[in-house]
Design a protein around this motif. Structure first.
Motif, short mmCIF file in Angstrom:
data_model
loop_
_atom_site.label_atom_id
_atom_site.label_comp_id
_atom_site.label_asym_id
_atom_site.label_seq_id
_atom_site.Cartn_x
_atom_site.Cartn_y
_atom_site.Cartn_z
N ASP A 81 0.85 -1.19 0.00
CA ASP A 81 0.00 0.00 0.00
C ASP A 81 0.89 1.25 0.00
OD1 ASP A 81 0.78 0.67 2.64
OD2 ASP A 81 -0.96 -0.31 3.51
N GLU A 82 0.28 2.41 -0.12
CA GLU A 82 1.04 3.65 -0.30
C GLU A 82 2.12 3.86 0.76
OE1 GLU A 82 0.36 8.47 -0.24
OE2 GLU A 82 -1.36 7.18 -0.66
N GLY A 83 1.77 3.70 2.03
CA GLY A 83 2.73 3.93 3.11
C GLY A 83 3.88 2.94 3.08
N VAL A 84 3.57 1.68 2.86
CA VAL A 84 4.60 0.64 2.78
C VAL A 84 5.47 0.87 1.54
CG1 VAL A 84 4.98 -1.83 2.39
CG2 VAL A 84 3.33 -1.07 4.10
N ALA A 85 4.85 1.19 0.41
CA ALA A 85 5.59 1.44 -0.82
C ALA A 85 6.54 2.61 -0.66
CB ALA A 85 4.63 1.67 -1.99
N GLU A 86 6.11 3.65 0.02
CA GLU A 86 6.99 4.80 0.24
C GLU A 86 8.20 4.39 1.08
OE1 GLU A 86 7.04 9.26 2.22
OE2 GLU A 86 5.12 8.20 2.06
N ARG A 87 7.97 3.60 2.13
CA ARG A 87 9.09 3.10 2.95
C ARG A 87 10.03 2.25 2.12
NH1 ARG A 87 8.53 1.71 8.45
NH2 ARG A 87 10.67 1.03 8.21
N LEU A 88 9.47 1.41 1.25
CA LEU A 88 10.30 0.54 0.42
C LEU A 88 11.11 1.33 -0.60
CD1 LEU A 88 7.77 -2.36 -0.03
CD2 LEU A 88 10.04 -2.56 1.03
N LEU A 89 10.55 2.40 -1.14
CA LEU A 89 11.29 3.21 -2.11
C LEU A 89 12.51 3.89 -1.48
CD1 LEU A 89 8.42 4.81 -4.22
CD2 LEU A 89 10.17 3.19 -5.01
N ALA A 90 12.51 4.01 -0.17
CA ALA A 90 13.68 4.58 0.52
C ALA A 90 14.91 3.71 0.33
CB ALA A 90 13.38 4.77 2.00
N GLU A 91 14.73 2.42 0.06
CA GLU A 91 15.86 1.50 -0.11
C GLU A 91 16.66 1.80 -1.38
OE1 GLU A 91 16.87 -0.84 2.27
OE2 GLU A 91 15.44 0.34 3.44
N PRO A 92 16.04 1.84 -2.57
CA PRO A 92 16.83 2.20 -3.76
C PRO A 92 17.33 3.64 -3.69
CG PRO A 92 14.53 1.90 -4.35
CD PRO A 92 14.68 1.44 -2.94
N ILE A 93 16.58 4.53 -3.05
CA ILE A 93 17.03 5.92 -2.91
C ILE A 93 18.30 5.97 -2.07
CG2 ILE A 93 16.49 8.12 -1.79
CD1 ILE A 93 13.58 7.72 -2.76
N ARG A 94 18.32 5.26 -0.96
CA ARG A 94 19.50 5.24 -0.09
C ARG A 94 20.73 4.74 -0.87
NH1 ARG A 94 17.49 4.53 4.42
NH2 ARG A 94 16.50 2.54 3.97
N TYR A 105 11.75 4.99 -12.00
CA TYR A 105 10.65 4.07 -11.69
C TYR A 105 9.53 4.34 -12.66
CZ TYR A 105 6.92 1.96 -8.84
OH TYR A 105 5.87 1.21 -8.39
N VAL A 106 9.07 3.31 -13.35
CA VAL A 106 7.97 3.43 -14.31
C VAL A 106 6.73 2.82 -13.67
CG1 VAL A 106 7.15 2.77 -16.60
CG2 VAL A 106 9.56 3.33 -16.26
N VAL A 107 5.65 3.61 -13.63
CA VAL A 107 4.43 3.22 -12.92
C VAL A 107 3.24 3.23 -13.88
CG1 VAL A 107 2.89 3.79 -10.99
CG2 VAL A 107 5.33 4.35 -10.84
N THR A 108 2.44 2.17 -13.84
CA THR A 108 1.20 2.19 -14.62
C THR A 108 0.28 3.26 -14.04
OG1 THR A 108 0.24 0.44 -13.27
CG2 THR A 108 1.32 -0.25 -15.32
N ARG A 109 -0.42 3.93 -14.90
CA ARG A 109 -1.25 5.06 -14.44
C ARG A 109 -2.41 4.61 -13.54
NH1 ARG A 109 -0.91 8.38 -19.91
NH2 ARG A 109 1.26 8.99 -19.70
N ASP A 111 -2.09 2.53 -11.07
CA ASP A 111 -1.56 2.17 -9.75
C ASP A 111 -1.42 3.43 -8.90
OD1 ASP A 111 -0.32 1.13 -7.51
OD2 ASP A 111 1.09 -0.11 -8.64
N GLU A 112 -2.53 3.86 -8.32
CA GLU A 112 -2.56 5.10 -7.56
C GLU A 112 -1.66 5.05 -6.33
OE1 GLU A 112 -6.66 6.02 -6.81
OE2 GLU A 112 -7.13 6.08 -8.96
N ASP A 113 -1.59 3.90 -5.64
CA ASP A 113 -0.72 3.78 -4.47
C ASP A 113 0.74 3.99 -4.85
OD1 ASP A 113 -2.70 3.36 -2.57
OD2 ASP A 113 -2.47 1.18 -2.54
N ALA A 114 1.16 3.38 -5.96
CA ALA A 114 2.56 3.51 -6.39
C ALA A 114 2.87 4.94 -6.82
CB ALA A 114 2.85 2.53 -7.52
N GLU A 115 1.94 5.58 -7.52
CA GLU A 115 2.17 6.97 -7.92
C GLU A 115 2.26 7.88 -6.71
OE1 GLU A 115 -0.79 8.08 -10.89
OE2 GLU A 115 0.72 7.67 -12.43
N ALA A 116 1.36 7.70 -5.76
CA ALA A 116 1.39 8.52 -4.54
C ALA A 116 2.66 8.26 -3.74
CB ALA A 116 0.15 8.25 -3.69
#
Length: 147
Positions: A81-94, A105-109, A111-116
């Motif tokens: 979900d959005e909150g978990v995905a945001e935490r996970l994106l911190a890994e490649p960012i770090r 990151y390429v996101v299907t339009r 996938d609102e959680d991934a875009e957010a």
């Protein structure tokens, strides 16, 4: 809910496959070929009797897979979900910040959680991406220097 991030191992392939509806063998290859991090429910926050519950299996909340090509970190899969995905994106960012790379990151339009999550993690939309199964996508980029 508290979340812990850990490295994925081959034994996680079945669970990852069920999350993204792909065969476990395909996810086993992802675990071997890319960096994969899992978000799991923090067991220490589960309550005083969590250690005696039957079937004490870890609750996987999502995962991120990424690799590096041509000096850019590419997020190849993200689930949660959005909150978990945001935490996970911190890994490649770090990783990217430490190496001086951008993250793409390429996101299907749809996938609102991934875009957010991408926007909340500091990614900027930079244009259309390739179509996935006929669906339009948006290409997001995170630049450690902010440019």
């Amino acid at each position: 809910m508290d979340v812990t991030i850990r490295d994925a191992v081959e034994a996680d392939a079945e669970t990852l496959g069920s999350i993204v509806d792909l065969p476990a063998d395909a996810l086993r290859n992802v675990v071997h070929d890319r960096t994969v991090r899992l978000a799991v429910a923090d067991e220490s926050a589960a309550g005083p009797n969590a250690d005696v519950a039957e079937g004490n299996e870890e609750a996987v909340l999502g995962f991120v897979a990424f690799d590096v090509r041509d000096g850019t970190v590419h997020v190849t899969q993200l689930a949660g979900d959005e909150g978990v995905a945001e935490r996970l994106l911190a890994e490649p960012i770090r990783f990217a910040v430490n190496e001086g790379f951008d993250v793409e990151y390429v996101v299907t339009r749809s996938d609102e959680d991934a875009e957010a999550a991408a926007r909340a993690a500091g990614f900027d939309p930079v244009g259309p991406g390739p179509r996935f199964d006929g669906e339009p996508t948006t290409r997001y980029r995170f630049r450690p220097d902010g440019d």
